[in-house]
Design an enzyme around this catalytic site. Structure first.
Site, PDB file in Angstrom:
ATOM      1  N   THR A  69       0.819  -1.220   0.000  1.00 28.13           N
ATOM      2  CA  THR A  69       0.000   0.000   0.000  1.00 28.13           C
ATOM      3  C   THR A  69       0.851   1.268   0.000  1.00 28.13           C
ATOM      4  O   THR A  69       2.041   1.243   0.303  1.00 28.13           O
ATOM      5  CB  THR A  69      -0.940   0.011   1.220  1.00 28.13           C
ATOM      6  OG1 THR A  69      -0.168   0.026   2.412  1.00 28.13           O
ATOM      7  CG2 THR A  69      -1.859  -1.195   1.219  1.00 28.13           C
ATOM      8  N   ASP A  70       0.192   2.369  -0.334  1.00 30.70           N
ATOM      9  CA  ASP A  70       0.862   3.666  -0.335  1.00 30.70           C
ATOM     10  C   ASP A  70       0.410   4.476   0.886  1.00 30.70           C
ATOM     11  O   ASP A  70      -0.264   3.957   1.768  1.00 30.70           O
ATOM     12  CB  ASP A  70       0.597   4.411  -1.651  1.00 30.70           C
ATOM     13  CG  ASP A  70      -0.883   4.697  -1.881  1.00 30.70           C
ATOM     14  OD1 ASP A  70      -1.685   4.597  -0.933  1.00 30.70           O
ATOM     15  OD2 ASP A  70      -1.232   5.039  -3.027  1.00 30.70           O
ATOM     16  N   LEU A  71       0.761   5.744   0.922  1.00 29.81           N
ATOM     17  CA  LEU A  71       0.416   6.581   2.076  1.00 29.81           C
ATOM     18  C   LEU A  71      -1.089   6.730   2.275  1.00 29.81           C
ATOM     19  O   LEU A  71      -1.548   6.989   3.383  1.00 29.81           O
ATOM     20  CB  LEU A  71       1.041   7.967   1.919  1.00 29.81           C
ATOM     21  CG  LEU A  71       2.549   8.038   2.140  1.00 29.81           C
ATOM     22  CD1 LEU A  71       3.078   9.428   1.810  1.00 29.81           C
ATOM     23  CD2 LEU A  71       2.905   7.666   3.570  1.00 29.81           C
TER      24      LEU A  71
END
Length: 133
Positions: free
Chosen positions: A14-16
């Protein structure tokens, strides 16, 4: 015949924003293709060692329909759309439950020892043709 491969979304995917980073979908469908070939009974390491042949992605057309999030259980479906002597066209879908969240049209080719495109190995064409029936 549709091949199905399940994978879980991990934190590292996942990203931020807490959703799957877009490039990771390409990893998910790559893993699914590798398992599809393995399930067909083809040993890619042996094919490379004995004939110097490896498979390469020639083209990907992708569509991101909805985000996947941490801990989602995803299913990647792989379907053969076209087989020619020199290339393979696959449709791959990533689903969360029954919902399509990512689609890709993937063109594969075989590369010989010199890194140039060549005809798909006869053993591979035979195994893939049998899976489509």
């Amino acid at each position: 015949m549709t091949h199905r491969f399940q994978t879980r979304v991990y934190y590292e995917d996942t990203d931020l924003a807490g959703i799957v980073y877009y490039a990771n979908y390409l990893k998910f469908i790559e893993r699914a293709r590798s398992e599809w070939v393995r399930d067909l009974g083809l040993d890619q390491a042996r094919l490379k060692a004995e004939a110097g042949v490896v498979f390469a992605v020639r083209r990907v057309v992708a569509d991101y329909l909805a985000p996947a999030r941490f801990d989602d259980l995803l299913t990647v479906e792989t379907d053969l759309r076209q087989l020619t002597p020199a290339r393979l066209l696959l449709e791959q879908l990533v689903k969360r439950g029954q919902d399509k969240i990512f689609t890709a049209e993937v063109t594969l080719v075989a590369l010989g020892p010199e890194g140039r495109a060549q005809r798909l190995p006869a053993e591979f064409r035979r195994l893939v043709s049998g899976s489509a029936s």
